[in-house]
Enzyme design. Structure first.
Site, PDB file in Angstrom:
ATOM      1  N   LYS A 148       0.836  -1.205   0.000  1.00  0.00           N
ATOM      2  CA  LYS A 148       0.000   0.000   0.000  1.00  0.00           C
ATOM      3  C   LYS A 148       0.871   1.255   0.000  1.00  0.00           C
ATOM      4  CE  LYS A 148      -3.551   2.475   2.603  1.00  0.00           C
ATOM      5  NZ  LYS A 148      -4.587   2.421   3.665  1.00  0.00           N
ATOM      6  N   HIS A 286      -9.502 -31.426 -33.612  1.00  0.00           N
ATOM      7  CA  HIS A 286     -10.350 -30.268 -33.309  1.00  0.00           C
ATOM      8  C   HIS A 286     -11.375 -30.589 -32.215  1.00  0.00           C
ATOM      9  CE1 HIS A 286      -8.372 -28.300 -36.568  1.00  0.00           C
ATOM     10  NE2 HIS A 286      -8.883 -29.096 -37.481  1.00  0.00           N
TER      11      HIS A 286
END
Length: 524
Positions: A148, A286
């Site tokens: 922070k 696929h």
């Protein structure tokens, strides 16, 4: 105000560093170099002991707080003398005044890595008490405090960052604004990951449902060259935890790195393979099965899978649930195959396959291991996420024969074989099977009759005497009539249509045996 403008003119001079790490990799050398720059080292518990043994002068955390470490080390850094020194904004006169009044000295560098919660819960015999004891409290608090206030405090949560920070300090006498920001970002990613692991673990202990606010965490495996298409960026992540039998546990023995499509297709092939106990080979193209074969050994199974559709399997993916032998490898090498996956490879089989430079060879020891009951399937949609339990069932309770003719033993074997395949192809899906081999596959059609017609049309061997599996019910009897005219003798489907009787009557008309599973397997 932009971030760079906010940080303009801010200079961090490292005078004091607090070091408390579970992973002590590289920490001694790092601390020695900091001390050589005149940095005071503050430390706790086991870290302090290691540093002192290496001749590094250390200020104990209790000397800073004026309070002893207590409760078996659960409380040592949760104190204003620590967090005041971290969170004070150096360019805020009021903050500096309060530090002086409270006799708090700023801390300029925080080096923390957390209790090994992930490693602890990965142990098979870990108890809930042991897991909870490895939940870090003070560490995340200090990391977040420093992150922070990253304009004024450098924060490191990973040993990988020691070198870059030292280089900047040695070469420039400070840590750049960009580096401070990126290190702070790493902290919040790290603590979010840590907390998500804890929440997920605790949820599993009581078999709790997914929460109203879901936070999930994954770890990066690798960057991929691209996604489904070259203009799409892609990364491969893995779930944290037990991943036996999944592609992330595979060891690549040869070939180019896996692509996005390779991973997606291979995963689908593996999930289908797990349905079978007998020697089985699955060929995928696929994401859809183009050939599946079960036989008395892996060579027999491969030949069946290949002969199912010699055209489509070219350039596809092959997965097998038995050790790959030389004879099977030689057959595979007769065509172009992208990937071969097996639980193991005979040495001579490896030599045969490696004769092709680019083929990917993957060893997955627990290839038949299925996902746990708490596993989920996820589909990303624009602006949201769909989550469902995995489809780990096959039939509802028992098969129900709904026609006058009962399937023969051989037909029933073929029906179950085909039902396992159709469960894993795109809906609307139809699979024709015979003698432990797919004969025709009709995946991903917008109506069921097209799927039937496509499966029949694409069959590479005679359809006569085969069986048909449908992932969902038949809305009309036309599919059954088409199957009968092609010589199909038995059908397996979920049932549940308001027109089921029409399909049953059509099957009776042509002497087809039909069974209901009571369970559909849509796959979109």
């Amino acid at each position: 105000m932009k971030y760079n403008e906010l940080l303009e003119g801010v200079l961090i001079v490292i005078k004091r560093a607090l070091i408390s790490v579970s992973d002590k990799s590289g920490i001694v050398d790092f601390a020695k170099k900091l001390q050589g720059m005149g940095v005071e080292i503050i430390s706790t518990g086991g870290t302090a002991k290691v540093l002192i043994e290496e001749g590094i002068k250390v200020t104990a955390i209790s000397d800073i707080t004026g309070f002893p470490e207590c409760l078996d080390g659960r409380v040592k850094t949760l104190h204003p003398m620590v967090h005041g020194g971290i969170l004070a904004m150096r360019d805020n006169p009021e903050h500096i005044k309060q530090l002086e009044e409270l006799n708090i000295t700023p801390i300029d560098l925080i080096v923390i890595n957390l209790y090994p919660f992930k490693e602890t819960i990965a142990k098979e015999d870990v108890s809930l008490e042991e897991a909870i004891e490895n939940i870090d409290i003070g560490g995340p608090t200090m990391l977040r405090s420093a992150a922070k206030n990253h304009r004024d405090v450098v924060v490191i949560c990973n040993p990988d960052h020691y070198t870059s920070v030292l280089e900047e300090l040695e070469n420039k006498g400070e840590v750049s604004n960009d580096t401070k920001y990126r290190l702070a970002l790493k902290v919040f990613e790290h603590t979010a990951h840590y907390d998500a692991l804890i929440a997920a673990y605790l949820r599993k202990q009581i078999d709790a449902p997914l929460p109203d606010v879901l936070t999930m965490t994954f770890e990066k495996v690798q960057d991929l060259r691209y996604g489904e298409n070259p203009h799409q960026k892609a990364i491969f992540y893995k779930e944290v935890g037990v991943n036996e039998g999944s592609l992330v546990e595979a060891v690549q023995l040869h070939g180019k790195e896996l692509s996005f499509n390779n991973i997606n297709d291979t995963n689908g092939a593996l999930e289908l393979l797990k349905e079978y106990e007998q020697p089985t080979v699955v060929g995928v193209k696929h994401t859809n099965a183009c050939g599946v074969g079960s036989g008395y050994d892996i060579y027999d199974a491969y030949l069946k899978a290949y002969k199912s559709d010699p055209t489509s399997i070219y350039g596809g993916i092959i997965v097998a649930n038995r050790t790959m032998d030389k004879r099977t490898a030689e057959e595979i090498n007769k065509i172009f195959i992208e990937i071969v996956v097996a639980p193991d490879f005979d040495q001579d089989a490896l030599e045969v396959l490696k004769s092709k430079k680019n083929i990917r060879i993957l060893k997955l020891s627990n290839i038949s291991k299925k996902q746990g009951k708490d596993a989920v399937d996820m589909k990303k949609v624009n602006g949201g996420l769909l989550i469902q339990g995995i489809d780990n069932e096959l039939i509802e309770e028992e098969l129900k024969v709904v026609t006058r003719r009962i399937p023969t033993k051989k037909e029933m074997e073929d029906l179950l074989f085909s039902w396992k395949v159709v469960k894993h192809i795109k809906s609307n899906g139809i699979v024709l099977g015979k003698d432990g081999q797919t004969i025709g596959v009709g995946p991903g059609q917008v109506n069921r009759i097209w799927a039937v017609e496509n499966a029949i049309k694409q069959a590479k061997t005679s359809v006569k005497g085969s069986v048909m599996a449908s992932d969902a019910y038949f809305p009309f009897s036309d599919s059954i009539e088409a199957a009968a005219k092609a010589g199909i003798t038995a059908v397996i489907q979920p049932g549940g249509s308001i027109r089921d009787e029409e399909s049953i009557e059509m099957a009776n008309k042509y002497g087809i045996a039909m069974v209901f599973t009571g369970m559909r397997h849509f796959k979109h």
